[in-house]
Design a protein around this motif. Structure first.
Motif, PDB file in Angstrom:
ATOM      1  N   LYS A 140      -5.589   9.923 -15.506  1.00  0.00           N
ATOM      2  CA  LYS A 140      -5.482   8.899 -14.213  1.00  0.00           C
ATOM      3  C   LYS A 140      -6.527   7.853 -14.466  1.00  0.00           C
ATOM      4  O   LYS A 140      -7.583   8.100 -14.803  1.00  0.00           O
ATOM      5  CB  LYS A 140      -5.907   9.869 -12.959  1.00  0.00           C
ATOM      6  CG  LYS A 140      -5.910   9.140 -11.610  1.00  0.00           C
ATOM      7  CD  LYS A 140      -6.317  10.083 -10.774  1.00  0.00           C
ATOM      8  CE  LYS A 140      -6.668   9.361  -9.441  1.00  0.00           C
ATOM      9  NZ  LYS A 140      -7.320  10.498  -8.384  1.00  0.00           N
ATOM     10  N   ARG A 142      -3.217   1.504  -4.094  1.00  0.00           N
ATOM     11  CA  ARG A 142      -4.169   1.799  -3.245  1.00  0.00           C
ATOM     12  C   ARG A 142      -4.900   0.954  -2.382  1.00  0.00           C
ATOM     13  O   ARG A 142      -5.904   1.126  -1.528  1.00  0.00           O
ATOM     14  CB  ARG A 142      -5.459   2.456  -4.230  1.00  0.00           C
ATOM     15  CG  ARG A 142      -5.087   3.707  -4.911  1.00  0.00           C
ATOM     16  CD  ARG A 142      -6.337   4.155  -5.703  1.00  0.00           C
ATOM     17  NE  ARG A 142      -6.594   3.280  -6.968  1.00  0.00           N
ATOM     18  CZ  ARG A 142      -7.896   2.613  -6.867  1.00  0.00           C
ATOM     19  NH1 ARG A 142      -8.759   2.615  -5.858  1.00  0.00           N
ATOM     20  NH2 ARG A 142      -8.117   1.881  -7.931  1.00  0.00           N
ATOM     21  N   SER A 143      -4.520  -0.284  -2.513  1.00  0.00           N
ATOM     22  CA  SER A 143      -5.006  -1.450  -1.566  1.00  0.00           C
ATOM     23  C   SER A 143      -3.748  -2.001  -0.590  1.00  0.00           C
ATOM     24  O   SER A 143      -2.673  -1.349  -0.752  1.00  0.00           O
ATOM     25  CB  SER A 143      -5.553  -2.705  -2.475  1.00  0.00           C
ATOM     26  OG  SER A 143      -4.401  -2.841  -3.271  1.00  0.00           O
ATOM     27  N   LEU A 194       0.196   4.212  -8.324  1.00  0.00           N
ATOM     28  CA  LEU A 194       0.187   4.209  -6.751  1.00  0.00           C
ATOM     29  C   LEU A 194      -0.838   3.147  -6.209  1.00  0.00           C
ATOM     30  O   LEU A 194      -1.929   2.893  -6.826  1.00  0.00           O
ATOM     31  CB  LEU A 194      -0.427   5.626  -6.247  1.00  0.00           C
ATOM     32  CG  LEU A 194      -0.928   5.807  -4.779  1.00  0.00           C
ATOM     33  CD1 LEU A 194       0.362   5.787  -4.008  1.00  0.00           C
ATOM     34  CD2 LEU A 194      -1.700   7.010  -4.892  1.00  0.00           C
ATOM     35  N   ASP A 232      -8.175   4.507 -12.497  1.00  0.00           N
ATOM     36  CA  ASP A 232      -8.310   3.675 -11.326  1.00  0.00           C
ATOM     37  C   ASP A 232      -8.376   2.279 -11.599  1.00  0.00           C
ATOM     38  O   ASP A 232      -9.797   1.976 -12.135  1.00  0.00           O
ATOM     39  CB  ASP A 232      -9.298   4.161 -10.421  1.00  0.00           C
ATOM     40  CG  ASP A 232      -8.818   5.549  -9.754  1.00  0.00           C
ATOM     41  OD1 ASP A 232      -7.706   5.588  -9.302  1.00  0.00           O
ATOM     42  OD2 ASP A 232      -9.833   6.333  -9.345  1.00  0.00           O
ATOM     43  N   LYS A 270      -5.732  -2.892  -6.067  1.00  0.00           N
ATOM     44  CA  LYS A 270      -6.272  -1.652  -6.436  1.00  0.00           C
ATOM     45  C   LYS A 270      -5.133  -0.794  -6.744  1.00  0.00           C
ATOM     46  O   LYS A 270      -4.463  -0.482  -5.853  1.00  0.00           O
ATOM     47  CB  LYS A 270      -7.141  -0.927  -5.610  1.00  0.00           C
ATOM     48  CG  LYS A 270      -8.585  -1.968  -5.583  1.00  0.00           C
ATOM     49  CD  LYS A 270      -9.681  -1.355  -4.617  1.00  0.00           C
ATOM     50  CE  LYS A 270     -10.840  -1.964  -4.701  1.00  0.00           C
ATOM     51  NZ  LYS A 270     -11.991  -1.426  -3.666  1.00  0.00           N
ATOM     52  N   ALA A 314       0.779  -1.105  -0.098  1.00  0.00           N
ATOM     53  CA  ALA A 314       0.056  -0.062   0.006  1.00  0.00           C
ATOM     54  C   ALA A 314       0.890   1.330   0.007  1.00  0.00           C
ATOM     55  O   ALA A 314       1.830   1.449   0.717  1.00  0.00           O
ATOM     56  CB  ALA A 314      -0.821   0.048   1.192  1.00  0.00           C
ATOM     57  N   GLY A 315       0.413   2.298  -0.860  1.00  0.00           N
ATOM     58  CA  GLY A 315       1.139   3.394  -0.878  1.00  0.00           C
ATOM     59  C   GLY A 315       2.221   3.435  -1.585  1.00  0.00           C
ATOM     60  O   GLY A 315       2.964   4.563  -1.820  1.00  0.00           O
ATOM     61  N   THR A 360       0.832  11.002  -5.378  1.00  0.00           N
ATOM     62  CA  THR A 360       0.105  10.628  -4.033  1.00  0.00           C
ATOM     63  C   THR A 360      -1.400  10.878  -4.573  1.00  0.00           C
ATOM     64  O   THR A 360      -1.710  11.525  -5.685  1.00  0.00           O
ATOM     65  CB  THR A 360       0.436  11.848  -3.078  1.00  0.00           C
ATOM     66  OG1 THR A 360       0.122  12.962  -3.783  1.00  0.00           O
ATOM     67  CG2 THR A 360       1.729  11.617  -2.754  1.00  0.00           C
ATOM     68  N   GLU A 361      -2.339  10.497  -3.645  1.00  0.00           N
ATOM     69  CA  GLU A 361      -3.832  10.550  -3.858  1.00  0.00           C
ATOM     70  C   GLU A 361      -3.945  12.093  -4.154  1.00  0.00           C
ATOM     71  O   GLU A 361      -4.482  12.652  -3.901  1.00  0.00           O
ATOM     72  CB  GLU A 361      -4.547   9.918  -2.775  1.00  0.00           C
ATOM     73  CG  GLU A 361      -4.677   8.648  -2.947  1.00  0.00           C
ATOM     74  CD  GLU A 361      -5.505   7.911  -3.959  1.00  0.00           C
ATOM     75  OE1 GLU A 361      -6.509   8.693  -4.570  1.00  0.00           O
ATOM     76  OE2 GLU A 361      -5.285   6.891  -4.519  1.00  0.00           O
ATOM     77  N   THR A 383      -3.893   3.041  -8.925  1.00  0.00           N
ATOM     78  CA  THR A 383      -4.044   4.276  -9.983  1.00  0.00           C
ATOM     79  C   THR A 383      -2.849   4.473 -10.645  1.00  0.00           C
ATOM     80  O   THR A 383      -1.789   4.434 -10.188  1.00  0.00           O
ATOM     81  CB  THR A 383      -4.432   5.559  -8.894  1.00  0.00           C
ATOM     82  OG1 THR A 383      -5.264   5.241  -7.957  1.00  0.00           O
ATOM     83  CG2 THR A 383      -4.616   6.580  -9.821  1.00  0.00           C
TER      84      THR A 383
END
Length: 152
Positions: free
Chosen positions: A71, A93-94, A91, A73, A62, A40-41, A151-152, A64
């Protein structure tokens, strides 16, 4: 850093695990396929491949994808395309994610392998890495950093 000796052996790269599934030598240099497993991240720096087209297929998790000013997802079974010459990154996300990545033409896999550290059976965490050395070695493969990790 010591690189793995055969295709399929996992190695640490930028804090995640990678492995070569289809080496360029098996396709006459037309394509190579790699697998990346990240936590994650995780997000590599925004970067550009001047020579390769890149296709990412999400196998688990998940993710992105950032391609130019777009972008995407994505979830398992979905894919995105990173054209040569266009800045891109991703990135996770999970909790974790696993990606298959196709490079065409092949050869950039050698850069990943050369900058990787083999995964051992006693590893409890990713191997340390020198981002400066990895970036410096990228020039020989016509890969260049275009910005910080997204980043998000």
């Amino acid at each position: 850093m010591t690189a793995p000796h055969t295709a399929g052996e996992p190695f640490w790269f930028l804090g995640g695990q990678a492995r070569v599934l289809v080496p360029s030598r098996a396709t006459g240099g037309s394509i190579s396929v790699m697998e990346f497993t990240d936590a994650a991240g995780h997000a590599p720096p925004l970067h550009v491949h001047d020579d390769e087209e890149e296709v990412w297929i999400v196998l688990d998790g998940k993710v992105t994808f950032f391609v130019g000013d777009q972008k995407f997802d994505l979830e398992p079974g979905q894919a995105a395309h990173g054209p040569r010459g266009v800045a891109h990154s991703y990135l996770v996300r999970s909790k974790s994610a696993r990606l298959a990545t196709v490079f065409s033409p092949a050869s950039v896999e050698d850069w990943f392998v050369a900058n990787g550290t083999p995964v051992s059976s006693v590893d409890k965490a990713p191997a340390a890495f020198d981002i400066g050395a990895i970036i410096a070695s990228a020039e020989a493969y016509r890969v260049r950093v275009a910005g910080p990790p997204p980043t998000e």
